[in-house]
Design a protein around this motif. Structure first.
Motif, mmCIF file in Angstrom:
data_model
loop_
_atom_site.group_PDB
_atom_site.id
_atom_site.type_symbol
_atom_site.label_atom_id
_atom_site.label_comp_id
_atom_site.label_asym_id
_atom_site.label_seq_id
_atom_site.Cartn_x
_atom_site.Cartn_y
_atom_site.Cartn_z
ATOM 1 N N THR A 482 0.840 -1.203 0.000
ATOM 2 C CA THR A 482 0.000 0.000 0.000
ATOM 3 C C THR A 482 0.870 1.245 0.000
ATOM 4 N N GLN A 483 1.936 1.234 0.784
ATOM 5 C CA GLN A 483 2.871 2.361 0.788
ATOM 6 C C GLN A 483 3.457 2.588 -0.602
ATOM 7 N N ASN A 484 3.817 1.498 -1.281
ATOM 8 C CA ASN A 484 4.376 1.619 -2.630
ATOM 9 C C ASN A 484 3.393 2.255 -3.596
ATOM 10 N N LYS A 488 3.757 5.696 -5.679
ATOM 11 C CA LYS A 488 3.690 5.640 -7.137
ATOM 12 C C LYS A 488 2.630 6.564 -7.714
ATOM 13 N N TYR A 489 1.435 6.573 -7.086
ATOM 14 C CA TYR A 489 0.310 7.255 -7.705
ATOM 15 C C TYR A 489 -0.037 8.614 -7.102
ATOM 16 N N ILE A 490 0.076 8.776 -5.812
ATOM 17 C CA ILE A 490 -0.240 10.080 -5.203
ATOM 18 C C ILE A 490 0.878 10.484 -4.233
ATOM 19 N N PRO A 491 2.098 10.638 -4.764
ATOM 20 C CA PRO A 491 3.236 10.962 -3.902
ATOM 21 C C PRO A 491 3.131 12.340 -3.268
ATOM 22 N N PHE A 492 2.337 13.235 -3.869
ATOM 23 C CA PHE A 492 2.243 14.597 -3.339
ATOM 24 C C PHE A 492 1.653 14.628 -1.930
ATOM 25 N N LEU A 493 0.946 13.554 -1.509
ATOM 26 C CA LEU A 493 0.414 13.518 -0.149
ATOM 27 C C LEU A 493 1.507 13.247 0.881
ATOM 28 N N ASN A 494 2.622 12.747 0.409
ATOM 29 C CA ASN A 494 3.767 12.486 1.292
ATOM 30 C C ASN A 494 3.406 11.541 2.438
ATOM 31 N N GLU A 523 -3.809 20.852 3.108
ATOM 32 C CA GLU A 523 -2.825 21.820 2.617
ATOM 33 C C GLU A 523 -2.151 21.306 1.349
ATOM 34 N N LYS A 524 -1.746 20.028 1.365
ATOM 35 C CA LYS A 524 -1.097 19.444 0.200
ATOM 36 C C LYS A 524 -2.070 19.320 -0.958
ATOM 37 N N PHE A 525 -3.312 18.988 -0.629
ATOM 38 C CA PHE A 525 -4.307 18.842 -1.688
ATOM 39 C C PHE A 525 -4.475 20.141 -2.461
ATOM 40 N N PHE A 526 -4.689 21.247 -1.758
ATOM 41 C CA PHE A 526 -4.921 22.507 -2.443
ATOM 42 C C PHE A 526 -3.672 23.031 -3.146
#
Length: 530
Positions: A482-484, A488-494, A523-526
């Protein structure tokens, strides 16, 4: 406070404060319990749920008497109650299939609803029940049927399907011979036990129908769990419908599905409280579309979707003009539904994937809120659809999404979450979307399948249906996978810490937690989706 578009509701609703709804789920699975609660709470409603020790688990039936007493003790300040009759009569949904209660004891418990009404006559009571399911085989039954279903489940399904077909259409001579042969494979004590428990369930549902007819229950929905066009479940649906003749759809329905009913009735209760009747448009991917009869269902998906919108207190329509929301249903061109674990469920677009996403973009461009019911595959998301949504930056522009378990589970959930999300902050809406993407896409469609394939190399005893010694290594692998997928797909959420639990000690249900603070997520989403 529940925030509505106040221009769209009566003036009387403008001064109403946050409301309280009692909710008795049919068990303690995350989707039944805390995920349902989270949707309503993010819409600003106070949801009271019984203590977990009263709820049923996979192996424990729950406490019917304790749940009834909890309702009686907590209903005084409630504005509505949404109650699973399976929990109140048997202890849980699973217990309804395996219990050993006498018919007299079960019918006596239906009086609980009379007692609730007598003590709280002004409390709207919304009840969801079930017609017992008919799994197609031993594998489909999991561990939720009597143990003999592992040996005789295939025969029971095929035999009762022919019984149903004989009643509704008649059989050929070959089918008559086949029915006789199948019956010979099933021991008398097995079929007597299975049919006997079903008769008790059917009789209890007939009583609930009469309680609704007499306004003791304000609204009753009877769900047909895992089902097929010819099956014992379908047969009982037909007969129960006949006994309910004269009932209005304003207070009674029999529909396909079960697990989504709690959220749909909570949505209905909220909409009734605020005198809000949303109009929901419906659209389908090209091909069979609404005529698709999905796996685990006995009717075209369009029938189910229209019923689910009605259950939620809305009005279905085919025109998006003026609609509060449009539900777009992802179906296969062929009209077939497949399992999420099949090789067909790849990232590569199928015949109608791109045109379906084009449709989503079109409605989003017109500022129409879009909910997605992803039913191309059962028990997990459509990987091709999700990749396409990701590539076009649409994941968090949707109003709701669901692609878990059966088709009606997914469409019903998306209707309920979508309608409540119309009145949420973007932050809350997107947190709910994230929950579904992690559960339905990351886990159900991908991680669960990969972990299942590795179980044999883990030490100790256990299987995907009962993890046993393999629980801890399965958790470790599921967390890493799940971490991978996050990376891979939504790294911007960190997201850097994922915890996966299996609350029913099997792979099918997961409880996935991330360490990310919601405010940090917003915050990351926006920062990434403006």
């Amino acid at each position: 406070m529940f925030v509505l578009n106040l221009q769209s509701v009566p003036a009387a609703a403008k001064k109403v404060k946050a409301k309280v709804i009692l909710y008795v789920p049919h068990d303690n699975r995350p989707i039944s319990d805390k995920q349902t609660v989270a949707v309503a709470e993010k819409a600003g409603v106070v949801i009271k749920v019984p203590p977990e020790q009263l709820l049923g688990t996979r192996t424990s039936p729950g406490d019917p008497d304790g749940l009834y007493q909890w309702v009686m003790n907590n209903a005084q300040d409630a504005d509505a109650a949404v109650i699973s009759s399976d929990a109140l009569l048997y202890g849980s949904l699973v217990a309804s299939r395996k219990h050993s209660f006498d018919r007299t004891d079960i019918l006596k418990r239906t009086d609980y609803f009379i007692s609730i009404h007598k003590k709280y006559p002004k409390l709207p009571v919304y009840v969801f029940s079930s017609i017992m399911r008919t799994p197609k085989n031993a594998a489909a039954s999991g561990t939720e049927e009597p143990s003999y279903y592992q040996t005789y489940g295939d025969y029971i399904f095929q035999y009762t399907a022919l019984l149903d077909k004989n009643i509704s259409q008649g059989l050929t001579s070959n089918e008559e011979d086949q029915m006789v042969q199948l019956r010979q494979h099933i021991p008398l004590n097995v079929i007597d036990d299975w049919m006997g428990r079903r008769r008790k369930n059917f009789d209890a549902n007939k009583v609930l129908v009469e309680l609704t007819r007499n306004n003791i229950i304000n609204y009753l929905v009877v769900g047909c769990d895992d089902n097929a066009p010819f099956s014992q479940t379908h047969n009982e649906r037909v007969v129960l419908s006949q006994s309910a003749q004269g009932m209005s759809s304003s207070n009674f329905r029999i529909v396909a599905g079960v697990d989504e009913m709690g959220l749909l009735l909570i949505t209905r209760a909220i909409n009734k409280i605020y005198s809000y009747e949303p109009v929901v448009a419906i659209g389908y991917a090209s091909g069979y579309g609404g005529a698709t009869i999905p796996s685990y269902s006995d009717e075209p998906i369009d029938n189910s979707v229209r019923s689910e919108i009605d259950l939620a207190g809305g009005r279905p329509t085919t025109s998006a003009k003026g609609a509060s929301m449009i539900l777009l249903v992802n179906t296969n061109v062929s009209g077939m539904t497949y399992e999420a674990g099949e090789n067909l469920n790849s990232i590569y677009p199928r015949a109608n994937t791109n045109s379906f996403v084009n449709m989503i973009e079109h409605y989003l461009g017109d500022k129409t809120p879009v909910a997605i019911g992803d039913i191309a595959f059962a028990n997990g998301a459509d990987n091709a659809l999700m990749h396409n949504l990701l590539q076009r930056n649409l994941l968090f522009k949707l109003t709701s999404y669901a692609g878990w378990n059966t088709a009606t589970n997914s469409t019903g959930w998306s209707v309920g979450q979508g309608l409540l999300s119309l009145h949420m902050t973007d932050e809350n809406k997107n947190m709910l979307l994230l929950t579904r993407y992690v559960d339905d896409w990351f886990y159900q469609a991908n991680v669960r399948q990969a972990v299942a394939r590795k179980l044999n190399i883990f030490p100790g005893r256990g299987s995907k249906l009962s993890l046993g010694d393999k629980l801890e290594p399965a958790q470790i692998d599921a967390e890493q996978m799940t971490q991978n997928l996050f990376d891979k797909y939504i790294p911007f959420l960190n997201i850097k810490a994922v915890k996966v639990n299996f609350p029913w000690n099997r792979l099918f249900e997961s409880d996935i937690q991330i360490s990310q603070n919601p405010n940090e997520f917003v915050e990351k989403f926006f920062r990434n989706y403006k």
